[in-house]
Design an enzyme around this catalytic site. Structure first.
Site: not given
Ligand code: ADP
Ligand code: MG
Ligand code: MG
Length: 892
Positions: A26, A96, A105, A107, A352, A468, A574, A630, A758, A777, A779-782, A844, A864
């Protein structure tokens, strides 16, 4: 001196996108967006090194940090014209989390930090909106209490419900400034009651509390579970981002949303997202309100009558489109962005790499190559081979009748049937009992991760395409339907009802993640289509890869699947699997249990035409591609008759009394079958079995040549050997049969004879074995079983613990144990090549389709890999990636 804090804002930043390890994903994204000149609320990132320091020093911060944060707060203050802790123009912050790998979501984030009984009044004054100010303050108290003080949301929600009841209203939106002001008093009382301390009023104290809590959230159980599932190392740590707040809940020209630069389900090149007018960030992802489409096109597609952002905020929309296009071009990949509009002004809050389904991953990689954004090699590298699994598995048969009970949003494609579970724990328990589960929730939260992991598919009755449940299911490659509002879930009674039907826990349900349909009962599934982008990317991969990919196949359907999935041949047929069919089983039992040559010969004479027929069919299907056959490698005990009826049947076929069979069975009983009468030991004891098979192979080759004109070159392979003389004896028998068949038919069949490796001894003696074997070949299981003295059938009771304790890095039957078993392979490779340069080498078994093992095979220079037909495309792509990586490391 260590730099602990990096600022960003106003068109520049101290960090950049290549500092991900230090700034977290982030933080690096915010810095890069600032550098690109995009509107980012100013802020700073406290590095992951501080997290490491924090955990190494009893949760204390580096001494210099306080002063660095102070300076950075000054930087934000100058850019915003506000000051943190000021009573007239208070600077409000978001705190954040942001790890190196995205953990959506998982952390914690705290918004509106800096509000207290005094600054809330300044916010009301400056915004001219009292309701907004008090609503923000109460949200802050809730979030801060939950994240920092560990006081659950329900404490506060109860108070809100109680208040609404007293006021006679139904919705939060009906509450005004005064209501919230009163509720804040109640909230603060709750805090005192629950924690014994007043809610902190000093902004500085709030800030440091939040920073410590975000670092602390790295070690919450749900974060630990998520990292375990996604293989994220615990020592990476998280960074903390502190940023000026912007407000999407300031009125009708304010909004907040999330968007993907391409459709994350299909990969189509279209902006795809959701937003809410007059709302604050978390509202969209939490699935509390069902959000609206960003573009007109997707609004129409969804048949929604709620205005899109394109029509509601046209100028901001245009600016937003430009920003997303810039980001995608810059990162050369699909982006997932978060944004907020405050009084008509756009602010970018996050970018991201967007998580996507495997269908979308393929399409985006191929499209971006065609658009000239990335090279072919990069397209190959970008698709996770394991994710292809999702495409190779069945979808709901289009002609099957569906009893649709509700339709939600198609949040993650694929189809699945399973029994209903209403809680994550329940889903996990049912899965552990070997049942297939559909997890049904009103909405999911990060605490449900283990249940989603256990389930075949996920259904929610609330939330949108970016809720989520949707995000996590797509990441896991599981079908998911969200927002199926017609379904009513009753957790208390563990039932759900829809279309007038009530379903209990354990009832069967089918989800179609491609259409959003929820279907009663289990349903027919159909085979996948392998055309379009899939075919294109596979072709590119085939042009790049060095190793051949063959399939393990013995039945005609397996062989046809192998061809369909693009195998270069059969690497392991086999033959014992061909004997399991009922009409043959008696003949096989007769052969094994006969106590003299004549009895065996009689049984073999029955088997010969069947075997010949099998091979003819196989050779015809494979159309001239290499086929490695085989010789019989019997798990003897699997063939022996068990019941009295079976014993009588064999006795009759052999023309001997049942007692005789019983005593023969007693002779054959083994204390340790894994180290017993198996592999080539059978051909040594009863050469006539190998002779019959060799004859069937050569006669089939002659017959196919006659029928199709296609020259068949069988590769005949001996199982489980320990010594060169053992191999030589069997090879001599095969060679003799080849000469006989050539004389009888007037047709010489080109063929080779090689062996499986094997046992550790075969690996160690590979040098001399290679003097007579045309190919090896592994035979990595055995080989894993014999190298580690680990029986695959019995290891499950303790192997998990070995992996959990780190004694073994992974299940050695899934990913090859490179250090031990791998070294045996390496020794075999080296010694056999020294004796016979150019000898054909492969592996194999289960490992042949595992990307990590394939990379290892590439390093050893094997010719192979051979794996189950369904894994062939995965192996083709993994082999191409391994070639690319090897080439890249050679040029380093
Ligand atoms: P996550 O990693 O769970 O996506 P974020 O740190 O992105 O958490 O925060 C979740 C939400 O909080 C963001 O999608 C945004 O909408 C809101 N948020 C975070 N920072 C700000 C900010 N500086 N101003 C307004 N909204 C914010
Ligand atoms: Mg075998
Ligand atoms: Mg976010």
């Amino acid at each position: 001196m260590v730099k602990w804090v990096y600022t960003f804002g106003a068109g520049k930043a101290e960090g950049s996108s290549d500092m991900r390890d230090l700034l977290g994903g982030k933080g690096a994204g915010l810095a890069e967006m600032a550098n690109l000149g995009l509107p980012v609320p100013p802020g700073f990132t406290i590095t992951t090194e501080v997290c490491t320091y924090f955990y190494e020093n009893e949760r204390r911060f580096p001494p210099q940090l306080a002063a660095d944060v102070e300076t950075a707060l000054g930087f934000i203050g100058r850019l915003t014209g506000k000051a943190f802790g000021d009573n007239e123009a208070p600077l409000l912050l978001s705190v954040r989390s942001g790890a190196r790998a995205s953990m959506p979501g998982m952390m914690d984030t705290v918004l509106n930090l800096g509000l207290n009984d005094v600054t809330v009044r300044a916010l009301a004054q400056n915004s001219g909106d009292e309701r907004f100010a008090y609503d923000s303050y109460r949200r802050f108290i809730q979030m801060y209490s939950s994240v920092v003080l560990g006081i659950g949301h329900h404490h506060f929600e109860d108070a809100v419900e109680y208040h609404k009841e007293a006021r006679g209203v139904t919705f939060d939106t009906e509450l005004g400034a005064e209501d919230w002001e009163k509720l804040i008093v109640a909230f603060k009382a709750k805090v005192v009651e629950a924690s014994g301390k007043p809610f902190p009023q000093a902004p500085k104290e709030q800030l440091w509390g939040a920073i410590a809590a975000v670092f602390g959230s790295w070690l919450t159980p749900r974060a630990i579970t998520y990292r375990r599932i996604h293989g994220i190392p615990a020592n990476w740590g998280t960074a903390v981002n502190v940023q000026a707040m912007v407000f999407g809940n300031m009125g009708p020209t304010s909004a907040t949303g999330v968007a993907f630069t391409r459709n994350p389900s299909t990969g189509a090149k279209e902006l795809y997202g959701e937003f809410l007018l007059n709302a604050q960030g978390e509202d969209v992802v939490a699935g509390i309100r069902t959000p609206n489409a960003i573009t007109e096109a997707s609004r129409c597609a969804a048949g929604s009558d709620q205005p899109s952002m394109e029509t509601a905020l046209p100028a901001v929309f245009a600016e937003f489109v430009r920003a997303t296009e810039l980001l995608e071009r810059h990162y050369r990949d699909m982006q997932d962005v978060e944004f907020t509009v405050e009084n008509g002004k756009l602010w970018m809050l996050q970018t991201r790499t967007g998580k996507r389904t495997s269908v979308a991953a393929l399409r985006v990689a191929v499209d971006m190559t065609h658009e000239g954004l990335i090279a072919r090699d990069e397209a190959i590298a970008r698709v996770d081979p394991a994710s292809l699994d999702q495409l190779l598995h069945p979808a709901i048969d289009p002609v099957a009748t569906r009893k649709v009970i509700a339709t939600g949003l198609p949040a993650s494609p694929g189809a699945a049937s399973g029994e209903i579970a209403f809680t994550a724990d329940e889903a996990e328990q049912m899965k552990n009992m070997g049942r297939k589960v559909i997890l049904v929730r009103i909405e999911t939260s990060p605490d449900d991760i283990h249940g989603m992991h256990a389930a075949e598919g996920v259904l929610t009755t609330r939330g949108g395409m970016t809720s989520h449940a949707a995000v996590v299911a797509r990441g896991m490659g599981k079908p998911c339907v969200t927002g199926a509002a017609a379904i009513r879930v009753d957790y208390a009674n563990a039932t759900m009802s829809a279309a007038g039907v009530t379903f209990k826990r354990g009832d069967m349900l089918t989800l179609d993640g491609a259409t959003g349909e929820v279907i009663q009962g289990a349903i027919e599934m159909s085979q996948p289509e392998l055309s379009g982008e899939f075919a294109i990317l596979m072709k590119w991969a085939d042009e790049v890869r060095r190793m051949q990919v063959r399939a393990n196949a013995e039945t005609p359907p397996d062989a046809r699947a192998a061809r369909k999935f693009g195998a270069d041949g059969i690497g392991l047929c086999r033959t014992e699997h061909m004997f399991f069919e009922t009409d043959r089983l008696t003949a096989v039992r007769q052969m094994i249990l006969a106590d003299d040559l004549a009895g065996r010969r009689a049984a073999l004479a029955k088997l010969l035409p069947m075997q010949r027929g099998d091979f003819i069919e196989l050779f015809e299907i494979m159309g001239g591609l290499p086929v490695t056959i085989r010789l019989l490698d019997p798990p003897l005990h699997e063939f022996l008759p068990q019941t009295a009826a079976e014993i009588d049947e064999v006795a009759e076929a052999l023309g001997v009394p049942a007692e005789k069979i019983c005593s023969r069975l007693a002779d054959l009983r083994e204390v340790n079958p894994m180290l017993g009468f198996r592999g080539s030991r059978l051909a040594i004891a009863f050469p006539e079995i190998a002779e019959m098979q060799a004859r069937a192979i050569f006669e089939a080759a002659v017959e196919v040549k006659r029928r199709t004109g296609e020259l068949v070159r069988p590769e005949i392979m001996t199982p489980l050997i320990i010594a060169k003389p053992e191999f030589d004896l069997i090879k001599a028998k095969v060679d003799a049969i080849a000469r006989t068949v050539a004389e009888e038919t007037g047709q010489a069949v080109p063929y080779t004879v090689g062996t499986m490796v094997e046992t550790p001894r075969a690996s160690l003696r590979a040098g001399e074995i290679a003097e007579s074997a045309a190919f090896l070949s592994f035979g990595t299981n055995d080989l894993t079983q014999t190298c580690m003295a680990l029986s695959r059938d019995d290891a499950s009771s303790f192997l998990g613990r070995y992996v959990a304790l780190g004694i073994l890095p992974a299940d050695p039957f899934v990913t090859i144990d490179q250090d031990g078993v791998g070294e045996l392979v390496a020794i075999g490779v080296e010694r056999s090549r020294a004796a016979r340069p150019g000898i054909k080498l492969g592996i194999c078994g289960e490992h042949g389709g595992d990307p990590a093992t394939i990379a290892f095979c590439e390093k050893l220079g094997l010719d192979y890999v051979s794996c189950s037909p369904f894994r062939v495309p995965i192996a083709r792509l993994a082999a191409a990636q391994a070639t690319l990586r090897r080439k890249a490391s050679n040029t380093d």
